[in-house]
Design a protein around this motif. Structure first.
Motif, PDB file in Angstrom:
ATOM      1  N   ILE B  99      63.967  36.440  29.593  1.00  0.00           N
ATOM      2  CA  ILE B  99      62.851  34.892  30.403  1.00  0.00           C
ATOM      3  C   ILE B  99      64.001  33.398  30.350  1.00  0.00           C
ATOM      4  CG2 ILE B  99      61.360  33.020  30.757  1.00  0.00           C
ATOM      5  CD1 ILE B  99      59.819  35.805  30.971  1.00  0.00           C
ATOM      6  N   LYS B 100      64.048  32.945  28.998  1.00  0.00           N
ATOM      7  CA  LYS B 100      64.655  32.725  28.597  1.00  0.00           C
ATOM      8  C   LYS B 100      66.160  32.359  28.234  1.00  0.00           C
ATOM      9  CE  LYS B 100      62.175  31.047  24.235  1.00  0.00           C
ATOM     10  NZ  LYS B 100      61.761  31.456  22.638  1.00  0.00           N
ATOM     11  N   ARG B 101      67.132  33.859  28.155  1.00  0.00           N
ATOM     12  CA  ARG B 101      68.446  33.616  28.526  1.00  0.00           C
ATOM     13  C   ARG B 101      68.730  33.545  30.439  1.00  0.00           C
ATOM     14  NH1 ARG B 101      72.208  33.504  24.347  1.00  0.00           N
ATOM     15  NH2 ARG B 101      70.315  34.355  22.874  1.00  0.00           N
ATOM     16  N   ILE B 160      76.036  48.847  32.469  1.00  0.00           N
ATOM     17  CA  ILE B 160      77.409  47.620  33.494  1.00  0.00           C
ATOM     18  C   ILE B 160      77.526  46.912  31.795  1.00  0.00           C
ATOM     19  CG2 ILE B 160      74.872  45.580  34.109  1.00  0.00           C
ATOM     20  CD1 ILE B 160      73.810  48.064  35.132  1.00  0.00           C
ATOM     21  N   ILE B 161      77.079  46.962  30.995  1.00  0.00           N
ATOM     22  CA  ILE B 161      77.671  45.211  30.163  1.00  0.00           C
ATOM     23  C   ILE B 161      78.804  45.683  29.700  1.00  0.00           C
ATOM     24  CG2 ILE B 161      77.446  44.979  27.698  1.00  0.00           C
ATOM     25  CD1 ILE B 161      74.782  45.272  27.522  1.00  0.00           C
ATOM     26  N   VAL B 174      83.149  33.013  33.820  1.00  0.00           N
ATOM     27  CA  VAL B 174      81.542  33.965  33.657  1.00  0.00           C
ATOM     28  C   VAL B 174      81.516  34.492  32.196  1.00  0.00           C
ATOM     29  CG1 VAL B 174      82.151  34.725  36.515  1.00  0.00           C
ATOM     30  CG2 VAL B 174      82.846  36.202  34.228  1.00  0.00           C
ATOM     31  N   VAL B 175      82.211  33.680  31.292  1.00  0.00           N
ATOM     32  CA  VAL B 175      81.832  33.806  30.215  1.00  0.00           C
ATOM     33  C   VAL B 175      80.326  33.316  29.844  1.00  0.00           C
ATOM     34  CG1 VAL B 175      82.493  33.541  27.559  1.00  0.00           C
ATOM     35  CG2 VAL B 175      84.165  34.370  29.412  1.00  0.00           C
ATOM     36  N   VAL B 176      80.108  31.991  30.029  1.00  0.00           N
ATOM     37  CA  VAL B 176      78.501  32.018  29.849  1.00  0.00           C
ATOM     38  C   VAL B 176      77.702  32.457  30.424  1.00  0.00           C
ATOM     39  CG1 VAL B 176      76.771  29.914  29.272  1.00  0.00           C
ATOM     40  CG2 VAL B 176      79.467  29.663  29.080  1.00  0.00           C
ATOM     41  N   SER B 177      77.339  32.796  31.320  1.00  0.00           N
ATOM     42  CA  SER B 177      76.453  33.567  32.231  1.00  0.00           C
ATOM     43  C   SER B 177      76.682  34.650  31.610  1.00  0.00           C
ATOM     44  CB  SER B 177      77.021  33.734  33.931  1.00  0.00           C
ATOM     45  OG  SER B 177      76.732  31.701  34.410  1.00  0.00           O
ATOM     46  N   LEU B 181      74.014  37.043  30.229  1.00  0.00           N
ATOM     47  CA  LEU B 181      73.902  38.717  30.547  1.00  0.00           C
ATOM     48  C   LEU B 181      73.386  39.545  30.494  1.00  0.00           C
ATOM     49  CD1 LEU B 181      72.423  39.534  34.208  1.00  0.00           C
ATOM     50  CD2 LEU B 181      74.440  39.102  34.678  1.00  0.00           C
ATOM     51  N   VAL B 182      74.052  40.141  29.103  1.00  0.00           N
ATOM     52  CA  VAL B 182      74.658  40.811  28.364  1.00  0.00           C
ATOM     53  C   VAL B 182      73.595  41.151  27.323  1.00  0.00           C
ATOM     54  CG1 VAL B 182      75.981  41.480  26.508  1.00  0.00           C
ATOM     55  CG2 VAL B 182      76.928  40.698  28.853  1.00  0.00           C
TER      56      VAL B 182
END
Lengths: 252, 225
Positions: B99-101, B160-161, B174-177, B181-182
């Protein structure tokens, strides 16, 4: 179970018409502790007494099958019962020292067997008391009456008395049931030490005691041997549902 | 019912309760990951409840060990309960971490759709629900399903990763998101692993056979009694 001390084949025991043991077959390994467990009246003490022919004293008893101790059927007509009981000692639920001194209690058996030499008797008394882990407690009071000892001390003295005649097998019928936890723990520790030199068969109602002290456990119910196996297996994964129900306290 | 049986029943009920709370936490985490950020208060409250039940289970087990000296199936149940409680508590913590991520993933919808994360997240929800179900049914078929699902989740998650990492290599925005996500996906994989561990403990409880650290490559053989 490579080294078998006692081999039981289809042993049945009748009290008159009543069949108290039903075709019991088992192997009791040498230099191990075998616990016999089961509810009251299941036949475990009757079975224990069959091993040194204690049931011979009851007139109505009839026994069929074989009880082979080191390959010899102890119920064979040619077998001398006195010799059997020399080889197979017994410790009872209630300690039963003779009304004699500590020394004389231990020396009694060897004396009966004809030993008179004081030095040898002294040696046997000391060795037996040491094996029973009570030498240090008793060495300075060997002439005191055994009846003045505590219940736990009396029971260990009785074990020393049993050891004094150099048996191969020791039968114990609820040896710690009347003792406090500390004395019980001493008896259990003693059983553990003694198995190095003796084959021990112990009847107990205390499941934890069976679990703590024995290598193999046999569960009896209504005169039948329901299951026998390594104690670790019996108390973690018994094969039979009746065993599981009994050891988990859900019996009946 | 004896006093001892009542104690065991109490323990079973608490285990099912903590399992149900974990299902709810995982449901919330999936919602947060796939849709919009969720209100954190309820999640926090549930997390505290899970922690308290985890401690309660330890206390009940300690008391049963000390006072009842359980053996055989009872012993396995108590041993497994302590482990299961620990696993479920970790599931709860990981759900909160997801949830935090999820809060730090921008343009989430595009990423979720592009990498087909929805199916994976639903499978994690499913494995958690099945895990809770097998706590009460002790059903071996469900245990086998959980172990298989876990393998699928791991394979799918890793694929997916890999795709997300490729995306990050070619599009730095997209690196931060992508990183968040990873990490969230790794948490979901860990949740699935914990579910698989619970299933293994349930198997031990029922069959007295320890199957943890086994590959479960041939489930039919490994799950045979």
């Amino acid at each position: 179970m490579r080294d078998i001390k006692i081999q039981v084949n289809d042993l049945s025991l009748y009290y008159g018409e009543k069949k108290a043991l039903k075709e019991i077959s088992m192997q009791i390994p040498a230099n191990k502790v075998t616990a016999l467990i089961g509810p009251s009246g299941c036949g475990k003490s009757t079975f224990l007494r069959c091993i040194n022919r204690m049931n011979d004293l009851i007139p109505s008893v009839k026994i069929t099958g074989e009880m082979l101790v080191e390959g010899v059927d102890i119920y064979d007509k040619n077998v001398d019962v006195v010799n059997i009981r020399k080889k197979i000692g017994m410790v009872f639920q209630k300690s039963n020292p003779f009304p004699k001194s500590i020394y004389e209690n231990v020396a009694y058996g060897p004396r009966i067997n004809g030993l008179k030499d004081k030095t040898q008797l002294d040696e046997i008394v000391e060795t037996s008391l040491r094996q029973a882990a009570i030498w240090d407690e008793f060495k300075d009071r060997l002439d005191d009456s055994a009846l003045g000892l505590s219940g736990g001390q009396q029971q260990r003295l009785c074990i020393a008395r049993t050891l004094a005649v150099s048996p191969d097998i020791i039968l114990m019928d609820e040896p710690a049931s009347a003792l406090d936890p500390i004395s019980t723990s001493k008896i259990e520790e003693l059983v553990h030490q003694l198995k190095e030199n003796y084959t021990i068969i112990i009847v107990t109602h205390n499941m934890q005691q069976a679990a703590r002290t024995s290598d193999h456990t046999a569960f009896f119910y209504m005169g039948e041997l329901i299951e026998m196996g390594k104690t670790n297996a019996i108390f973690t994964k018994p094969e039979k549902k009746q065993t599981e129900d009994y050891i988990t306290g859900r019996f009946g | 019912m004896t006093h001892f049986e009542m104690e065991l029943e109490k323990l079973k009920n608490v285990i099912i309760k903590i399992g149900t709370l974990a299902v709810s936490q995982v449901g919330e985490s999936v919602k947060a990951l796939l849709f919009e950020p969720i209100e954190g208060k309820e999640v926090k409250k549930t997390e505290i409840k899970i922690d308290k039940l985890d401690v309660k289970i330890d206390e009940i087990c300690q008391s049963i060990f000390a006072l009842q000296q359980p053996v055989a199936s009872d012993l396995r149940f108590i041993m497994a309960s302590m482990q299961i409680s620990n696993e479920i508590e970790r599931i709860g913590d990981l759900a909160v971490s997801v949830i935090k991520r999820a809060k730090n993933i921008k343009e989430k919808h595009d990423l979720i759709t592009k990498f087909e994360i929805g199916d994976l997240a639903k499978e994690v929800e499913l494995i958690t629900a099945k895990t809770n179900e097998c706590l009460s049914t002790l059903d071996e078929k469900t245990i086998a399903e959980i172990l298989t699902l876990n393998k699928n989740i791991k394979t799918k998650g890793d694929e997916i990763i890999d795709h997300i990492i490729d995306e990050m290599k070619s599009h730095s925005k997209v690196v931060v998101s992508g990183t968040n996500l990873v990490i969230a996906l790794k948490h979901l994989e860990r949740i699935s692993d914990h579910c698989s561990n619970v299933a293994e403990y349930v198997y031990f409880m029922v069959n007295a056979k320890i199957i943890k650290h086994e590959k479960h490559d041939d489930l039919n053989i490994n799950l045979d009694k």
